[in-house]
Design a protein around this motif. Structure first.
Motif, mmCIF file in Angstrom:
data_model
loop_
_atom_site.group_PDB
_atom_site.id
_atom_site.type_symbol
_atom_site.label_atom_id
_atom_site.label_comp_id
_atom_site.label_asym_id
_atom_site.label_seq_id
_atom_site.Cartn_x
_atom_site.Cartn_y
_atom_site.Cartn_z
ATOM 1 N N MET A 257 -1.425 -0.235 5.532
ATOM 2 C CA MET A 257 -0.043 -0.151 5.085
ATOM 3 C C MET A 257 -0.051 0.251 3.614
ATOM 4 N N ASN A 258 0.764 1.220 3.270
ATOM 5 C CA ASN A 258 0.884 1.607 1.875
ATOM 6 C C ASN A 258 2.207 1.102 1.311
ATOM 7 N N LYS A 259 2.483 1.437 0.056
ATOM 8 C CA LYS A 259 3.676 0.918 -0.614
ATOM 9 C C LYS A 259 4.957 1.379 0.092
ATOM 10 N N ALA A 260 5.023 2.630 0.524
ATOM 11 C CA ALA A 260 6.222 3.151 1.198
ATOM 12 C C ALA A 260 6.478 2.408 2.506
ATOM 13 N N GLU A 261 5.420 2.121 3.256
ATOM 14 C CA GLU A 261 5.573 1.376 4.507
ATOM 15 C C GLU A 261 6.000 -0.065 4.236
ATOM 16 N N LEU A 262 5.500 -0.644 3.171
ATOM 17 C CA LEU A 262 5.910 -1.995 2.783
ATOM 18 C C LEU A 262 7.394 -2.018 2.423
ATOM 19 N N VAL A 263 7.842 -1.013 1.687
ATOM 20 C CA VAL A 263 9.259 -0.911 1.311
ATOM 21 C C VAL A 263 10.116 -0.781 2.567
ATOM 22 N N GLU A 264 9.692 0.039 3.520
ATOM 23 C CA GLU A 264 10.444 0.210 4.775
ATOM 24 C C GLU A 264 10.512 -1.092 5.561
ATOM 25 N N ALA A 265 9.396 -1.819 5.646
ATOM 26 C CA ALA A 265 9.379 -3.085 6.382
ATOM 27 C C ALA A 265 10.294 -4.107 5.731
ATOM 28 N N LEU A 266 10.279 -4.177 4.417
ATOM 29 C CA LEU A 266 11.150 -5.103 3.690
ATOM 30 C C LEU A 266 12.611 -4.740 3.898
ATOM 31 N N ALA A 267 12.933 -3.453 3.845
ATOM 32 C CA ALA A 267 14.311 -2.994 4.035
ATOM 33 C C ALA A 267 14.798 -3.314 5.444
ATOM 34 N N ALA A 268 13.955 -3.081 6.438
ATOM 35 C CA ALA A 268 14.352 -3.319 7.828
ATOM 36 C C ALA A 268 14.532 -4.808 8.114
ATOM 37 N N GLN A 269 13.649 -5.631 7.585
ATOM 38 C CA GLN A 269 13.690 -7.062 7.892
ATOM 39 C C GLN A 269 14.832 -7.781 7.202
ATOM 40 N N HIS A 270 15.282 -7.284 6.052
ATOM 41 C CA HIS A 270 16.305 -8.000 5.290
ATOM 42 C C HIS A 270 17.594 -7.203 5.110
ATOM 43 N N ALA A 271 17.784 -6.184 5.897
ATOM 44 C CA ALA A 271 19.006 -5.369 5.871
ATOM 45 C C ALA A 271 19.320 -4.866 4.461
ATOM 46 N N LEU A 272 18.302 -4.312 3.812
ATOM 47 C CA LEU A 272 18.452 -3.731 2.485
ATOM 48 C C LEU A 272 18.267 -2.222 2.592
ATOM 49 N N SER A 273 18.734 -1.520 1.583
ATOM 50 C CA SER A 273 18.434 -0.101 1.546
ATOM 51 C C SER A 273 16.996 0.061 1.068
ATOM 52 N N LYS A 274 16.410 1.232 1.345
ATOM 53 C CA LYS A 274 15.040 1.475 0.900
ATOM 54 C C LYS A 274 14.957 1.484 -0.622
ATOM 55 N N ALA A 275 16.008 1.942 -1.279
ATOM 56 C CA ALA A 275 16.019 1.967 -2.747
ATOM 57 C C ALA A 275 15.987 0.550 -3.300
ATOM 58 N N GLU A 276 16.786 -0.348 -2.710
ATOM 59 C CA GLU A 276 16.804 -1.749 -3.171
ATOM 60 C C GLU A 276 15.458 -2.429 -2.931
ATOM 61 N N SER A 277 14.921 -2.256 -1.742
ATOM 62 C CA SER A 277 13.645 -2.898 -1.443
ATOM 63 C C SER A 277 12.525 -2.286 -2.285
ATOM 64 N N GLY A 278 12.617 -0.998 -2.591
ATOM 65 C CA GLY A 278 11.634 -0.363 -3.462
ATOM 66 C C GLY A 278 11.663 -0.955 -4.863
ATOM 67 N N ARG A 279 12.861 -1.209 -5.374
ATOM 68 C CA ARG A 279 12.987 -1.829 -6.702
ATOM 69 C C ARG A 279 12.443 -3.251 -6.689
ATOM 70 N N ILE A 280 12.657 -3.978 -5.608
ATOM 71 C CA ILE A 280 12.143 -5.352 -5.491
ATOM 72 C C ILE A 280 10.610 -5.344 -5.491
ATOM 73 N N VAL A 281 10.021 -4.469 -4.690
ATOM 74 C CA VAL A 281 8.563 -4.382 -4.625
ATOM 75 C C VAL A 281 7.999 -3.984 -5.993
ATOM 76 N N GLN A 282 8.613 -3.001 -6.645
ATOM 77 C CA GLN A 282 8.133 -2.543 -7.949
ATOM 78 C C GLN A 282 8.261 -3.642 -8.999
ATOM 79 N N THR A 283 9.363 -4.395 -8.965
ATOM 80 C CA THR A 283 9.540 -5.509 -9.896
ATOM 81 C C THR A 283 8.468 -6.572 -9.677
ATOM 82 N N LEU A 284 8.179 -6.874 -8.427
ATOM 83 C CA LEU A 284 7.141 -7.851 -8.097
ATOM 84 C C LEU A 284 5.790 -7.400 -8.642
ATOM 85 N N LEU A 285 5.429 -6.164 -8.389
ATOM 86 C CA LEU A 285 4.142 -5.648 -8.857
ATOM 87 C C LEU A 285 4.074 -5.596 -10.383
ATOM 88 N N ASP A 286 5.149 -5.148 -11.022
ATOM 89 C CA ASP A 286 5.177 -5.090 -12.490
ATOM 90 C C ASP A 286 5.032 -6.472 -13.103
#
Length: 121
Positions: A1-30
């Protein structure tokens, strides 16, 4: 699984947009990178911990020439998996470890344990 797939899984599981889940993942990593860079540690119970590991300077050998070289000290990130993560990845190893712990003889209560019991009382 790469970062894009992780963002998609997070978006699908929590009814978020991919942009929102991408920002969450990036904030966590930062946040993890910034904390470890400053010398702190990030502990996620059950998953693991991220911390800074300082490697001392040492002497080495160049395998091509056989010449001795000095290897500089380095600061590296280190991840240590938690017990729940280890057990999820390899349940048989976790079961063997639990069985080994259960078979270990119990320690006898000595003077230090008796002193600690008296202090509590």
């Amino acid at each position: 699984m790469n970062k894009a797939e992780l963002v998609e899984a997070l978006a699908a599981q929590h009814a978020l947009s991919k942009a929102e889940s991408g920002r969450i993942v990036q904030t966590l990593l930062d946040t993890i990178v910034t904390t470890v860079r400053k010398g702190g540690s990030v502990v996620l119970p059950g998953f693991g911990s991220f911390k800074l590991h300082a490697r001392a300077a040492r002497n080495g050998v160049n395998p091509a020439t056989g010449a001795k070289i000095k290897i500089a000290a380095a600061k590296l990130p280190k991840f240590t998996p938690g017990t729940a993560f280890k057990a999820a990845v390899d349940p048989k190893a976790a079961a063997r470890k639990a069985a080994a712990r259960g078979a270990a003889p119990a320690k006898k209560a000595g003077k230090p344990a008796a002193k600690a019991a008296r202090k509590k009382a």
